[in-house]
Design an enzyme around this catalytic site. Structure first.
Site, PDB file in Angstrom:
ATOM      1  N   THR A  16       0.816  -1.222   0.000  1.00 58.17           N
ATOM      2  CA  THR A  16       0.000   0.000   0.000  1.00 58.17           C
ATOM      3  C   THR A  16       0.845   1.264   0.000  1.00 58.17           C
ATOM      4  OG1 THR A  16      -1.704  -1.183   1.231  1.00 58.17           O
ATOM      5  CG2 THR A  16      -1.841   1.200   1.263  1.00 58.17           C
ATOM      6  N   CYS A 281      -0.349 -17.797  22.492  1.00 58.84           N
ATOM      7  CA  CYS A 281      -0.652 -16.496  23.097  1.00 58.84           C
ATOM      8  C   CYS A 281       0.149 -15.412  22.375  1.00 58.84           C
ATOM      9  CB  CYS A 281      -0.276 -16.477  24.583  1.00 58.84           C
ATOM     10  SG  CYS A 281      -1.188 -17.668  25.571  1.00 58.84           S
TER      11      CYS A 281
END
Length: 343
Positions: A16, A281
């Site tokens: 982008t 996690c």
């Protein structure tokens, strides 16, 4: 004699950040980085000379793969002596993978390699591209006693410079898209650039820069979930040519204690397949043997990924397999921090 200006090579791979909007059609098109100073005149205030190199066909980060990682490494290798620092523009979705891979591929790196990108195109009114680009170039040009301050592969996004192999993308739409949950920021950008010198990687400067270009992709990533079936797991471990598996376990490295699960892992390890235990996690570390459920993994010879990210775990596995590290020392080397990627 003080060197007047630092030389920075800006490498555009895609993403982008390198897009501008055609305001008549609304379509995005690739930005011509040769006109960079015309579009971003603020760069002239930085005390550095900037040269640009663009991939002929920009790569959407979803299509990024190890073949392109090698291309980026080779661009840095062939320009290494001519430049003081490198800024790599990359799509944000897979940036942590590419930047982590480059950290392993570029051994004894003594110059900054800064990855950056943006959530909005460079021409948008509210774009984050300008700040990310300007500060990345500024960080790459930082010198102390005519030597680069940063001597590692890093990732800059939204006012923070991170160690690349400690990052993960945490948000698809916020400007603050990345986090380094197990390692402090290297630089914070505010009114001044605050460099946390104690946390910077300190390479062995007596050894010469070396680029590793062989990566082995015969690996798998398995995320455990309650109810994962024996058949699914067995089919993954039966993949022809499989050499390594990154296993995302619960909490501090825990897993189911079903006998079929351990049998699959035991058989795989006996066949020479390396199994890395990392936590699913976002932050924290695997501590094998802390709980009974991970004690068995330790006994089987499963490798501890400690506090490594999934992205770095995968890239380190590809890198070490590409190095043909012998089975005897593979576990020891994997569990050793090579580029500051783990504790």
């Amino acid at each position: 004699m003080t060197k007047s200006k630092t030389n920075i090579l800006l490498i555009y791979t895609g993403g982008t950040i390198g897009m501008v909007k055609d305001f008549e059609t609304g379509a995005l098109k690739a930005f011509d980085f040769k006109n960079l100073l015309d579009k971003i005149p603020e760069l002239k205030q930085l005390d550095c000379d900037i040269e640009t190199f663009s991939f002929k066909d920009p790569i959407d980060s979803s299509n990024m793969n190890p073949k392109y990682w090698v291309e980026i490494a080779e661009i840095i290798e062939s320009n290494y002596n001519a430049f003081d620092g490198f800024v790599v523009l990359h799509g944000s979705d897979t940036m942590s993978y590419t930047a982590s891979a480059l950290s392993f591929m570029l051994e004894h790196l003594a110059k900054p390699v800064v990855f950056t990108g943006s959530q909005l195109p460079i021409g948008d009114l509210r774009t984050d591209a300008k700040e990310n680009l300007i500060t990345s170039i500024h960080v790459a040009s930082l010198q102390r006693y005519n030597k680069p301050v940063i001597k590692e592969v890093t990732l800059y996004f939204e006012y923070k410079l991170y160690r690349a192999n400690r990052t993960t993308k945490i948000n698809a739409e916020h400007f603050e898209a990345f986090a380094s949950l197990n390692y402090p920021d290297l630089v914070t950008s505010g009114v001044h650039l605050k460099v946390n010198h104690d946390y910077l990687f300190k390479p062995n400067l007596k050894k010469s820069f070396k680029v590793h270009k062989v990566l082995d992709v015969n690996i798998a990533l398995v995320k455990l979930f309650p109810g994962i079936s024996e058949g699914v797991l067995q089919s993954i471990f039966n993949t022809p040519g499989l050499k390594g598996v990154v296993l995302e376990t619960y909490g501090a490295g825990n897993c189911t204690t079903e006998s079929w699960f351990f049998n699959i892992l035991k058989t795989a390890i006996a066949k020479g397949i390396h199994i890395i235990n990392i936590t699913q996690c976002s932050g924290g570390s695997v501590l094998m043997g802390q709980y009974q459920t991970s004690e068995e993994l330790k006994k089987l010879g499963v490798i501890s990924g400690k506090d490594i990210t999934s992205e770095a775990a995968i890239c380190k596995l590809m890198y070490l397999l590409g190095q043909n590290v012998s089975a005897k020392v593979f576990k020891t080397i994997y569990e050793t921090s090579l580029r500051g990627e783990m504790i």
